[in-house]
Design an enzyme around this catalytic site. Structure first.
Site, mmCIF file in Angstrom:
data_model
loop_
_atom_site.group_PDB
_atom_site.id
_atom_site.type_symbol
_atom_site.label_atom_id
_atom_site.label_comp_id
_atom_site.label_asym_id
_atom_site.label_seq_id
_atom_site.Cartn_x
_atom_site.Cartn_y
_atom_site.Cartn_z
ATOM 1 N N HIS A 101 0.889 -1.161 -0.007
ATOM 2 C CA HIS A 101 -0.037 0.047 0.044
ATOM 3 C C HIS A 101 0.925 1.198 0.040
ATOM 4 C CE1 HIS A 101 -3.649 2.397 1.238
ATOM 5 N NE2 HIS A 101 -2.728 3.269 1.660
ATOM 6 N N HIS A 111 1.052 5.448 -1.862
ATOM 7 C CA HIS A 111 0.601 6.531 -2.880
ATOM 8 C C HIS A 111 1.651 6.930 -3.611
ATOM 9 C CE1 HIS A 111 -3.269 6.712 -0.569
ATOM 10 N NE2 HIS A 111 -2.485 6.255 0.422
ATOM 11 N N GLU A 163 -9.755 4.481 8.903
ATOM 12 C CA GLU A 163 -8.532 5.327 9.031
ATOM 13 C C GLU A 163 -8.824 6.530 9.842
ATOM 14 O OE1 GLU A 163 -6.003 6.918 6.048
ATOM 15 O OE2 GLU A 163 -4.151 6.740 7.187
ATOM 16 N N ASP A 205 3.836 2.654 3.237
ATOM 17 C CA ASP A 205 2.566 3.833 2.726
ATOM 18 C C ASP A 205 3.750 4.928 2.182
ATOM 19 O OD1 ASP A 205 0.393 5.056 1.875
ATOM 20 O OD2 ASP A 205 -0.496 4.765 4.054
HETATM 21 ZN ZN LIG Z 1 -2.611 5.187 2.307
#
Ligand SMILES: [Zn+2]
Length: 385
Positions: A28, A30, A184, A280
């Site tokens: 995971h 971005h 989250e 992440d």
């Molecule tokens: Zn994330």
């Protein structure tokens, strides 16, 4: 291809004092937001709200070349760190799908040595931003590997549930992965983990479904948590924990004692849920640090999840290798005769050495070729002890 051990290679490397592992998996990240920390300003409070405000501003200057060059640099960092499989989110909240186009092109470019999965991520929601529904579908037509939702950020709980229904119906139609940004938030009332597990069973998508973060689970009452745990274990849904960013971002509203910011990794693992650990964000308005190494994330998880036993630390290494591979539903993963020759060579005797020392990979081998090599740092002492 990994062959029988009596076959000789073109080049032979000395593995004395080293471990050989299947490649690390980043489950995971971005790649469209990486390396933007400080642009246009640093997040001085460290809060999600300041992060969102800064990212909204930075997003205005997003171009194809900008995403491509930052994502490329991070893939290089990850490759050197022994990561050959990456699942990235691509925010589709802009009408031109700038980030998605760049990351899909990058996926094709790195294919010969690195495996990139691209998930269309509706950062601004599906009900809060209805245009994103059509963009999700467009993303799948363009070749995205999966789609997501962000139910806890929709205006109400009902809208959150509706967003999950939209996401699952579309995933069923296209047979793609589902990767939900789930709970989250430090709010015991955020219970989309339960709803996602239920939908994974109802639609039959099961192991193709992943939830990321699930931080709210740490705030659930025990009776409710154990009910959800049973459902989750039956569903086959994968859970990705991101201990670096979540330990920094979560718990901000708590008094003391403050929450640890992460989901209940140990309980999930003990109940048979597939948990992977991801790095992440790397140097973004939300998290200003990071090297890309998943060993760093495992090290943080060891502390926050109270996983310091030898078996527990060995499990943490599985959470950045084989369990990450399960989250990504990889075939042909692992060190077996007949599998592709993808592996990493690191100094150390066991998992404890790896998580404690977080060594660089001495060699990274992809499709039988050394694709990265790092020389160990050497210290010279000039004083007697
Ligand atoms: Zn994330």
């Amino acid at each position: 291809m990994i062959g029988k051990f009596d076959e000789r290679g073109e080049r032979e490397i000395d593995g004395t004092g080293h471990l050989v592992l299947p490649p690390f998996v980043e489950s995971h990240i971005h790649l469209d937001t990486v390396l933007t920390a400080g642009e246009p300003a640093w997040n001085e409070s460290g809060t999600l709200f300041e992060g969102i405000r800064l990212w909204q501003k930075r997003k205005e200057t997003l171009t194809y070349e900008d995403v491509m060059s930052r994502a490329e640099r991070v893939l290089q960092m990850q490759l050197a760190a022994g990561i050959l499989h990456v699942r990235t989110q691509a925010d589709i909240s802009d009408p031109d799908l700038t980030a998605l186009h760049a990351l899909l092109a990058l996926r094709e470019r790195v294919k010969p040595y690195m495996n990139l999965q691209v998930i269309a991520f509706p950062q601004d929601g599906l009900r809060a931003c209805p245009d994103n529904v059509q963009r999700l579908e467009q993303a799948l037509k363009l070749g995205a590997d999966g789609i997501g939702a962000i139910p806890h950020l929709e205006p109400t709980r009902e809208e959150g549930l509706a967003s999950l229904e939209i996401c699952f119906a579309m995933a069923q139609k296209y047979g793609c992965f589902v990767h939900v940004f789930c709970d989250e938030i430090d709010d015991a009332h955020s219970t989309f983990l339960e709803s996602t597990a239920h939908l994974a069973i109802r639609t039959g998508l099961r192991e193709r479904v992943t939830v990321a973060h699930a931080s709210a689970a740490a705030y659930y009452g025990e009776a409710y948590f154990h009910k959800v745990l049973g459902l989750l274990a039956r569903s086959g849904v994968n859970v990705v924990c991101c201990p670096l960013i979540n330990s920094a971002m979560q718990g901000r509203f708590d008094g003391y004692p403050k929450g640890r910011g992460i989901t209940r990794i140990k309980d999930l693992w003990s109940a048979g849920v597939n948990v992977s650990i991801a790095h992440d964000d790397i140097r973004t308005p939300f998290y200003p640090m990071g090297t890309g190494s998943v060993l760093q994330a495992a090290h943080m998880a060891a502390h926050l999840a109270h996983m310091m036993g030898r078996d527990e630390v060995a499990e943490l290494v599985r959470m950045i290798t084989t369990r990450g591979a399960k989250t990504l539903q990889l075939e042909d993963y692992g060190l077996q005769v007949g599998h592709r020759a993808n592996f990493i060579v690191l100094p150390g005797r066991d998992a404890m050495d790896l998580v404690s020392n977080q060594p660089s990979c001495r060699y990274v081998v992809s499709q039988g070729h050394i694709v990265a090599e790092t020389w160990p740092a050497r210290s010279q002492l000039y004083t007697p002890i």
